[in-house]
Scaffold this active site. Structure first.
Site, PDB file in Angstrom:
ATOM      1  N   PHE A 164      -4.699  -5.111  -1.864  1.00 13.72           N
ATOM      2  CA  PHE A 164      -5.731  -4.914  -2.880  1.00 13.72           C
ATOM      3  C   PHE A 164      -6.934  -5.801  -2.542  1.00 13.72           C
ATOM      4  O   PHE A 164      -6.770  -6.989  -2.243  1.00 13.72           O
ATOM      5  CB  PHE A 164      -5.192  -5.258  -4.268  1.00 13.72           C
ATOM      6  CG  PHE A 164      -6.102  -4.791  -5.365  1.00 13.72           C
ATOM      7  CD1 PHE A 164      -6.187  -3.444  -5.684  1.00 13.72           C
ATOM      8  CD2 PHE A 164      -6.884  -5.684  -6.073  1.00 13.72           C
ATOM      9  CE1 PHE A 164      -7.035  -2.995  -6.695  1.00 13.72           C
ATOM     10  CE2 PHE A 164      -7.739  -5.246  -7.077  1.00 13.72           C
ATOM     11  CZ  PHE A 164      -7.813  -3.895  -7.388  1.00 13.72           C
ATOM     12  N   ASP A 191       2.043 -11.091  -4.420  1.00 18.26           N
ATOM     13  CA  ASP A 191       1.348 -10.534  -5.578  1.00 18.26           C
ATOM     14  C   ASP A 191       2.243  -9.441  -6.160  1.00 18.26           C
ATOM     15  O   ASP A 191       2.562  -8.465  -5.478  1.00 18.26           O
ATOM     16  CB  ASP A 191      -0.002  -9.960  -5.138  1.00 18.26           C
ATOM     17  CG  ASP A 191      -0.819  -9.379  -6.288  1.00 18.26           C
ATOM     18  OD1 ASP A 191      -0.256  -9.107  -7.367  1.00 18.26           O
ATOM     19  OD2 ASP A 191      -2.039  -9.180  -6.103  1.00 18.26           O
TER      20      ASP A 191
END
Length: 425
Positions: free
Chosen positions: A130, A199
């Site tokens: 991301f 994450d």
């Protein structure tokens, strides 16, 4: 093998998790497949937030920091989340955003590796990670004189070498839904002398997690996707006990001080995960997040995360099987892994053109997914469909595939109205 709609309805009748859907506000006539971007609203949230505003703030005013326990919200909600990620009580705090928390833990990881092996000056991440994670990593690399190296998924293991300081990965890829093996990659990073930061934005609340058993070093995660905390909900952070007191994180705000209300002029970090706090807690947002996390924990009597995971896999498989019957005819490709061990809780479809308009045409029919544009490295547009097993039904998955086929078969997506871009895609 594709099933009939009647069979999908029968699967819902037999679904022991079906009562959990009643926890949510779900608009009539809408099939919501975007919980991987923003979770649905729990029915308890509005009254809880209203009570915080009208009673705790409106009537008790500042006394609510003590009487209503506002000051403890980051830790209490952190303890809730700990039950979902395989952490222990007292090891998780809720604070800030995923980006800010990543800056904290990545800074700590870099400082640890710099102290024990200054020759390691490389941060490695997946090229398709991301973007905010890559931006934060780029800023940290510049700050410490490190090099950020981006690699493809299949190149990750080869990138673990004597120069690697920190491996930064997102557990479930936001574009494709592909899921890494946390235990295996953590072990490989450690064997190579590096630390690993995970994450969990697209996996917390969607897949079973075991941060201790999988030997992660640091994790961060998002509160507004599968945790149903509401738009912009605070994020969470965990540090392995072997590292949590090793260094103070760089954002040394007063809530991370050992004694915040001593008002000392010098900073003394709190012990444990509390040092990863920074500024004053966002009380209203945290109250909403607590309701969202409760909605996930409500699955515990029904089998918890294991049961949610089993349903998620069944939902995504049903949808993918249905789409596979017509995908080639319309130049669609299923890019999410069909191996259950490698897939998160979404199905992503690639198309070379018209992806945005197709999604908008679906939304007009009441099927809400989302769109991610291709780029110089990945030219295909991505149509993303997230399946939240707390409230998504099997008939929803069947009907969503049917609507997609109708949009493509009819060509209605070519209408100019569907090509008009909004600020958020």
């Amino acid at each position: 093998m594709s099933i009939t709609r009647d069979q999908a309805v029968a699967m819902d009748v037999d679904d022991r998790l079906a009562p959990l859907r009643e926890q949510f506000v779900l608009p009539e006539g809408v099939i919501y497949l975007d919980g991987n971007s923003l979770g649905a609203l729990p029915k308890t949230t509005a009254s809880r937030v209203q009570s915080v505003i009208a009673n705790e703030w409106g009537q008790d005013l500042i006394a609510s920091w003590n009487s209503a326990g506002w000051i403890d919200l980051p830790r209490r909600t952190g303890d809730q989340i700990a039950r979902l990620i395989g952490a222990r009580a007292g090891e998780v705090v809720v604070a800030d955003s995923t980006s800010v928390n990543l800056f904290k833990v990545l800074s700590a990881a870099v400082r640890i590796t710099k102290a024990r092996d200054p020759e390691r000056t490389v941060i490695v991440s997946e090229r398709s990670n991301f973007p905010t994670d890559l931006y934060i990593a780029q800023a940290l690399a510049e700050q410490y004189g490190y090099h950020l190296r981006l690699v493809e998924k299949e190149e990750i293991v080869d990138a673990i070498n004597p120069q690697l300081a920190v491996l930064l990965l997102t557990h479930v890829n936001y574009r494709t839904g592909a899921m890494h093996d946390m235990a295996a990659l953590s072990a490989k990073a450690h064997a190579g002398g590096a630390l690993i930061v995970w994450d969990l934005a697209h996996s917390a609340g969607a897949v079973p997690l075991h941060v201790h058993a999988d030997d992660a070093d640091f994790v961060i995660g998002c509160g507004y996707k599968y945790l149903n905390g509401g738009p912009g909900a605070p994020a969470f952070v965990w540090a392995h006990p072997r590292w949590v007191d090793r260094f103070q994180q760089p954002l040394s705000g007063w809530m991370g001080h050992a004694v915040p209300f001593a008002f000392e002029t010098g900073y003394l970090p709190a012990s444990g995960i509390a040092r990863y706090l920074c500024g004053t807690p966002a009380v209203i947002a945290m109250a909403a997040l607590a309701c969202g996390v409760d909605s996930v924990l409500a699955a515990e009597p029904y089998g918890g995360m294991a049961a949610l995971r089993a349903k998620s896999l069944a939902l995504t498989r049903l949808f993918a099987d249905r789409v596979s019957t017509f995908a080639a005819e319309f130049d669609l490709a299923i890019v999410s892994p069909m191996d259950d061990a490698l897939r998160g809780s979404q199905v992503s479809l690639a198309c070379e053109a018209g992806g945005y308009a197709i999604v908008q045409a679906l939304i007009a029919r009441g099927v809400i997914g989302d769109f991610r544009a291709g780029d110089a490295l990945q030219s295909a547009d991505i149509l993303r469909f997230g399946f939240t097993p707390l409230y998504t039904r099997f008939v929803d998955a069947w009907d969503a595939a049917w609507h997609l086929h109708e949009v493509l078969r009819s060509g209605i997506w070519r209408d100019a109205c569907y090509a008009e871009r909004h600020a958020v895609t």
